[in-house]
Design a protein around this motif. Sequence first.
Motif, short mmCIF file in Angstrom:
data_model
loop_
_atom_site.label_atom_id
_atom_site.label_comp_id
_atom_site.label_asym_id
_atom_site.label_seq_id
_atom_site.Cartn_x
_atom_site.Cartn_y
_atom_site.Cartn_z
N TYR A 70 0.83 -1.21 0.00
CA TYR A 70 0.00 0.00 0.00
C TYR A 70 0.87 1.26 0.00
CZ TYR A 70 -3.33 3.46 1.85
OH TYR A 70 -4.10 4.57 2.05
N PHE A 71 1.91 1.28 0.83
CA PHE A 71 2.81 2.43 0.87
C PHE A 71 3.50 2.62 -0.49
CE2 PHE A 71 3.42 1.81 5.69
CZ PHE A 71 2.37 2.65 5.97
N ARG A 72 3.92 1.52 -1.12
CA ARG A 72 4.53 1.63 -2.45
C ARG A 72 3.54 2.20 -3.45
NH1 ARG A 72 7.01 -3.15 -0.66
NH2 ARG A 72 5.42 -4.46 -1.62
N CYS A 73 2.30 1.76 -3.36
CA CYS A 73 1.26 2.26 -4.25
C CYS A 73 1.06 3.76 -4.04
CB CYS A 73 -0.05 1.51 -4.00
SG CYS A 73 -1.43 2.05 -5.04
N LEU A 74 1.01 4.20 -2.78
CA LEU A 74 0.86 5.62 -2.49
C LEU A 74 2.03 6.43 -3.03
CD1 LEU A 74 -0.50 5.56 1.19
CD2 LEU A 74 -1.79 6.06 -0.91
N ASP A 75 3.24 5.90 -2.89
CA ASP A 75 4.43 6.58 -3.42
C ASP A 75 4.32 6.73 -4.93
OD1 ASP A 75 5.54 6.82 -0.89
OD2 ASP A 75 6.86 5.07 -1.12
#
Length: 92
Positions: free
Chosen positions: A62-67
């Motif tokens: 999820y964090f990678r997606c947000l980045d």
Amino acid sequence: MFCAFRHGLLGLVVPFGLIGQVASACIAPERPFLPERPEDVREYADLLRSDFEGYIADIQEYFRCLDTERQRAFQEAREVSEDYGRLVELLE
């Protein structure tokens, strides 16, 4: 961000340009459940451990997606700003 579901437009046709954005939306994982009773924790330890490990993997994704979305949005904002500059020049 416009959300067709939130605005009750699910039955309408989504423009082709938005299909990729809707399909690749970042969705936060659901927080894992932790029973209050220690007996339940011990009884379901393997399942709970698996749920928590899955959450940790999912939240990292999820964090990678947000980045990635943040980078995309900055690029789009830069392009729109450049387009706006051209518009202003044309109108002068």
